[in-house]
Write a protein that holds these residues in place. Sequence first.
Motif, short mmCIF file in Angstrom:
data_model
loop_
_atom_site.label_atom_id
_atom_site.label_comp_id
_atom_site.label_asym_id
_atom_site.label_seq_id
_atom_site.Cartn_x
_atom_site.Cartn_y
_atom_site.Cartn_z
N ALA A 40 -31.84 -25.98 17.99
CA ALA A 40 -31.05 -26.70 16.95
C ALA A 40 -30.38 -25.68 16.18
O ALA A 40 -30.67 -24.52 15.86
N TYR A 41 -29.15 -26.14 15.61
CA TYR A 41 -28.27 -25.25 14.69
C TYR A 41 -28.38 -25.94 13.35
O TYR A 41 -28.38 -27.14 13.14
N PRO A 42 -28.49 -25.19 12.36
CA PRO A 42 -28.57 -23.59 12.51
C PRO A 42 -30.04 -23.10 11.92
O PRO A 42 -30.64 -23.33 11.00
N THR A 43 -30.65 -22.75 12.98
CA THR A 43 -32.22 -22.37 12.90
C THR A 43 -32.27 -21.01 13.30
O THR A 43 -31.58 -20.54 14.31
N ILE A 44 -33.38 -20.15 13.07
CA ILE A 44 -33.47 -18.89 13.75
C ILE A 44 -33.84 -19.03 15.11
O ILE A 44 -33.64 -18.03 15.82
N SER A 45 -34.38 -20.14 15.76
CA SER A 45 -34.81 -20.25 17.00
C SER A 45 -33.45 -20.25 17.97
O SER A 45 -33.45 -19.86 19.13
N GLU A 46 -32.37 -20.11 17.37
CA GLU A 46 -30.84 -19.73 18.26
C GLU A 46 -30.98 -18.45 18.64
O GLU A 46 -30.35 -17.96 19.79
N ILE A 47 -31.96 -17.68 18.29
CA ILE A 47 -32.09 -16.28 18.80
C ILE A 47 -32.56 -16.35 20.43
O ILE A 47 -32.13 -15.55 21.26
N TRP A 48 -33.16 -17.49 20.82
CA TRP A 48 -33.43 -17.88 22.25
C TRP A 48 -32.03 -17.73 23.03
O TRP A 48 -31.84 -17.26 24.09
N LEU A 49 -31.04 -18.47 22.70
CA LEU A 49 -30.02 -18.48 23.29
C LEU A 49 -28.99 -17.06 23.40
O LEU A 49 -28.57 -16.91 24.41
N ARG A 50 -29.20 -16.26 22.20
CA ARG A 50 -28.58 -15.09 22.19
C ARG A 50 -29.16 -14.26 23.22
O ARG A 50 -28.65 -13.38 23.76
N LEU A 51 -30.61 -14.33 23.30
CA LEU A 51 -31.09 -13.44 24.28
C LEU A 51 -30.77 -13.84 25.69
O LEU A 51 -30.61 -12.81 26.62
N LEU A 52 -30.80 -15.31 25.91
CA LEU A 52 -30.51 -15.37 27.33
C LEU A 52 -29.05 -15.23 27.67
O LEU A 52 -28.83 -14.59 28.68
N GLU A 53 -28.14 -15.13 26.67
CA GLU A 53 -26.99 -14.87 26.93
C GLU A 53 -26.64 -13.32 27.32
O GLU A 53 -25.86 -12.89 27.86
N LYS A 54 -27.34 -12.56 26.46
CA LYS A 54 -27.20 -10.99 26.52
C LYS A 54 -27.93 -10.65 28.03
O LYS A 54 -27.57 -9.94 28.86
#
Length: 489
Positions: A472-486
């Motif tokens: 969900a945006y904007p939550t700290i959980s967005e770090i999951w997306l950033r990790l998978l993208e990297k």
Amino acid sequence: MTVQEPSPEVQRPQQLETDVVVLGAGAVGENAAGRVAQGGLEAVLVEPNLIGGECSYWACMPSKALLRPGTALQAARAVAGSREAVTGTLDAAAVLQRRDSFTSHWNDSAQEDWVRGEGIGLVRGRGRLAGPREVRVEYDDGGTVTITARHAVVLATGSVPTPPPLKGLEGIDYWGTREATSAREVPARLIVLGGGVAGTELSQAWARLGSKVTLLARHDVLDMYPEPARELVKAGLAEDGVEVRTYTQPDFVRTGADGCVEMGLDDGSVLAADQLLVSTGRTPALANLGLEDLGLDAALDSGRLTSDDSGLVSGTDWLYVVGDAAGRVLLTHQGKYEARAAGAAIAARSRGELSASSAPEDWSREASTANHAAVPQVVFTDPELAMVGRTLEQARADGINASETSLELSVAGSALHSDNYRGWAQMVVDEDRRVLVGVIFAGPDVSELLHSATIAVTGEVPLDRLWHAVPAYPTISEIWLRLLEKYGL
């Protein structure tokens, strides 16, 4: 089955019989007895001290109650608009009073009511194995009762501190973690010996309450965590005025001329403080339980009993060990998990659904399989550390073809959470199976991210499927997306 603690003029029974006897009525023992009762068996808890044990009165609950006010105050100071409303410092007396409420003022009557309400028997005294399926309990006044278990005895006796072999320590009136979490006054100066979880948490708690704290660690602080995570915690400690000395070895400790504590270090310097806290680890509390009388000390391996994933001790078909006493994972939540598995296994074996000669199936209700690869743990410092599963080094040591993906925790949710948010995240991937085997977060309030990681690791969710778990945006959980993208998804 109800076993009341009688008044002095009432004669106690000398013999009792039940299905299962549980030695230790801490959180782990309560869970074992509760699960046994849910399985349709009678259970009796044996406890010489407060029902609820270490976690309720001297560990998890009071330590977090000491930490939370400082974290809340810092959170307010970390956001423009709210920081301007902060006009004072922590009220130490109010913090200690709130702490006392979470320990029920060290009164276990509510816990006792719960035990009796669940139909679980309770004998207050010190238990010792007297034979197979037999426990002898000695009351404080010297009276005894022998309890025979038709099915099993469960050891849920917890753990005890392991003080270091430090010259002069036996002559010093020092704090252990019990004394540190139940103290009534804030020491002006505090030396903390031990850079593990309890040492770092309590260093920050007492520093924020007004103590001048020096933390001594033989190696690095929290050296079981990756360096970027450790560095964030050390920075947080330094901001609170904690002097952190790593790779430091004390030579001696003594009482100074003015009554203070003096500690000599291996570099020749001498520290002085009003109080010393020793937090250098714990070991399973298995002494004086009668193991050696029954030949069960042969099952001891490096200070702990060998057992299967249901808690059944090797070489027996009736003795179980769970929680800190088992020495596998010294965490309350994992101990309760082990207790639930043991209780389910005992009930299943009593019905003939599971034999004592075979280990329970992995991931069944009778097996604490997660202990091997999916243990969640949190360090409640500010910033927090939250980890589940294996580090990269642990994964590779276990023969896994592992990779790591890490980055600073910087997303819209973290920026909104607090100004100048600092955090870090890492995921460890089994490249052969394309699943997560470890996840680590560091930063303010990251403990709330941990269960999603625990589900992913425990459930072995494929990365290609995990990519579809949209944060969900904007939550700290967005770090999951950033990790998978990297990582490359």
